[in-house]
Design an enzyme around this catalytic site. Sequence first.
Site, mmCIF file in Angstrom:
data_model
loop_
_atom_site.group_PDB
_atom_site.id
_atom_site.type_symbol
_atom_site.label_atom_id
_atom_site.label_comp_id
_atom_site.label_asym_id
_atom_site.label_seq_id
_atom_site.Cartn_x
_atom_site.Cartn_y
_atom_site.Cartn_z
ATOM 1 N N TYR A 14 -14.165 -13.283 0.411
ATOM 2 C CA TYR A 14 -14.256 -14.747 0.421
ATOM 3 C C TYR A 14 -12.916 -15.383 0.759
ATOM 4 C CZ TYR A 14 -18.796 -13.815 -1.395
ATOM 5 O OH TYR A 14 -20.075 -13.344 -1.520
ATOM 6 N N LYS B 146 -21.422 -0.590 -8.888
ATOM 7 C CA LYS B 146 -20.126 -0.903 -9.503
ATOM 8 C C LYS B 146 -19.496 0.223 -10.340
ATOM 9 C CE LYS B 146 -19.725 -5.842 -9.075
ATOM 10 N NZ LYS B 146 -20.871 -6.612 -8.611
ATOM 11 N N ASP C 206 -31.650 -5.648 -11.450
ATOM 12 C CA ASP C 206 -30.364 -5.389 -10.802
ATOM 13 C C ASP C 206 -29.320 -5.179 -11.900
ATOM 14 O OD1 ASP C 206 -27.913 -5.507 -9.578
ATOM 15 O OD2 ASP C 206 -28.335 -7.312 -8.408
ATOM 16 N N TYR D 114 -27.377 -13.454 -8.654
ATOM 17 C CA TYR D 114 -26.539 -12.910 -7.580
ATOM 18 C C TYR D 114 -26.935 -11.459 -7.339
ATOM 19 C CZ TYR D 114 -22.729 -11.116 -4.806
ATOM 20 O OH TYR D 114 -22.018 -10.504 -3.808
HETATM 21 C C1 LIG Z 1 -21.594 -6.908 -7.394
HETATM 22 C C2 LIG Z 1 -23.043 -7.087 -7.471
HETATM 23 C C3 LIG Z 1 -23.878 -6.788 -6.381
HETATM 24 C C4 LIG Z 1 -23.343 -6.367 -5.041
HETATM 25 O O1 LIG Z 1 -22.636 -5.167 -5.066
HETATM 26 P P1 LIG Z 1 -21.593 -4.811 -3.899
HETATM 27 O O2 LIG Z 1 -21.151 -3.421 -4.228
HETATM 28 O O3 LIG Z 1 -20.500 -5.837 -3.989
HETATM 29 O O4 LIG Z 1 -22.337 -4.899 -2.616
HETATM 30 C C5 LIG Z 1 -25.238 -6.933 -6.551
HETATM 31 N N1 LIG Z 1 -25.763 -7.342 -7.714
HETATM 32 C C6 LIG Z 1 -24.999 -7.624 -8.775
HETATM 33 C C7 LIG Z 1 -25.636 -8.044 -10.052
HETATM 34 C C8 LIG Z 1 -23.616 -7.521 -8.698
HETATM 35 O O5 LIG Z 1 -22.862 -7.837 -9.751
#
Ligand SMILES: *Cc1c(COP(=O)(O)O)cnc(C)c1O
Length: 430
Positions: free
Chosen positions: A22, A280, A251, A150
Site C-alpha cells: 500500500y 500467515k 478464513d 478482509y
Molecule cells: C492477511 C490475510 C489474508 C491475505 O493473506 P496474504 O498472505 O497477505 O495474501 C487473508 N485473510 C485474512 C483474514 C488475513 O488476515
Amino acid sequence: MPQTLTEQQILELDSKHVWHPYSAFNMPLAPFPVASADGVRLTLKDGRELIDGMSSWWSVLHGYNHPKLKAAAKDQIDTMAHVMFGGLTHEPAVRLCKTLVDITPEGLEKVFISDSGSVACEVAIKMAFQYWISQGQKQKNKLITVRNGYHGDTFATMSVSDPSTGMHHMFNEVLAQQIFVEAPQCLFNDEFEESHVSDLKNTLEEKHQNIAAMIIEPIVQGTGGMRFYSPLYLKRVKELCEEFNILLICDEIATGFGRTGKMFACEYAGISPDIICVGKALTGGFMSLAATITSEKIATGICEGEAGVFMHGPTFMANPLACSVANASLDLLLNDNWQGKVKNLEQQLIKGLEPAKKLKQVADVRVLGGIGVIELHEPVHMPTVQPLFVEEGIWVRPFGKLVYILPPFVISDEDVASLTAAMVRVVNRI
Ligand SMILES: *Cc1c(COP(=O)(O)O)cnc(C)c1O
C-alpha cells in the site's frame, strides 16, 4: 553496485525502484532499513533495537531467527529445496497435511497447499463454486459475507472484503458483485440476541438459491477493524448456512495457530466449517505458505463433476522448504504449552494497556488472546506517528484509528511491559 550498501544507498534505491505494501513513490515517510532480527527484537541498519509488536503481520510465533526453524530449512536445502508437485509427492508435504488435518476442527480432511493467504482464499472460493457446478447447481454463483471483512488483495478476495470502508472500493466497477450483510454487532462478551442475525437470515431467505458460500473471519475481524465478535454469532452463522444449504468458509489466516487463545478461532463456537483457510503463522513467519482444507464431502463433490478434478495448481505448490519449516514450526507450537503462553500474554496485555483507557483520544481498549488493540477516536497520521514508536524502541504499525500489537508468543513479561508502556506513551502524545 558495491558488495554491501550503506543505509543511505539502500534508502536511495528503495525510493527509486521498490514498491512496499500500500505504498507510492512519493511517500512522506521512508521505510526503516532493518539489518537483522532475533527473538522479539529487530535491529535497524543504524544500530537501534526495537521490540517487535507486530510478529511481522501475525506470522512470527516463536520469535525471529529461531534455531529449530533455521535447522529445518538448512536440512531441507541440502536435500531438495524445490520440486514440482504435479505427479510427485514428498514427506514434508505429506507430514504437513496430516498435521493440519489433525489440528483443524473435525471433518476437515483434504488439504490444498498454496503460497499465500489471498490465494488460499481464492482456492476456497473456487472450491465452493466448483462444488456447486459439479452438483448441477450453476446458479449458486454468488458469495455472501459480512461487512468489515478482509480476505486478501486478489480479485475474488477483494470482492468479499469490505466494500465501503475497505481499501478496495475504487475497484467496485470491475469486481464481481457479492452479497453483503451487516457486520457482527454482537461483540465478544455481549449477550447474543436473534436480532443480531436478522439481516443475514432475511438475506439468505431471499437469495440462498444463488449463493454458493458464506466467507467470514471467525471471531476476529482483523484488517477490517480489529473487532472481536461473539462465538454465539458464529454458531448461528453455521446453523443458518446449513439451513439454507450454502457452504461456510472460515478464513483463519490471521486467527489460526493459537493467536486468539484457541488453536483455531472456530473452536470458540464449537463449529467445523466446510472449508478453512490458513496462512500467515503457518511457517512461524519464516516464509510464505498457506493452505485450504475441506471435507471429504466437498472434495468428492467437486471431483465427481464434469471436470473430474479440482481446477487449480500453483507452480510452487507444496514447496518442500516451506513445508519443512512449517512442520518444524508446528512441532514447536504443539510441544510448547502455547495455551499457557497465550493466556499469560493476554493477562500482560490487559495489564499493560489498561492505562490507555483513561486517555481522551482513546475510544476503546480491547484484548483477546495474544492481540491487544487501542482504538482511537481519529485516524493516526502515519508520517508523524510511525517515527515516535521507533524513537521509543518498539515496532508498532498502526492503521486508521487502530494501534494494535500481537507480539510473538515467546515474548517475556518484561518486554510486554516495555512494549505496552511505550505504546501508551506514544498514544498519549497523539
Ligand atoms: C492477511 C490475510 C489474508 C491475505 O493473506 P496474504 O498472505 O497477505 O495474501 C487473508 N485473510 C485474512 C483474514 C488475513 O488476515
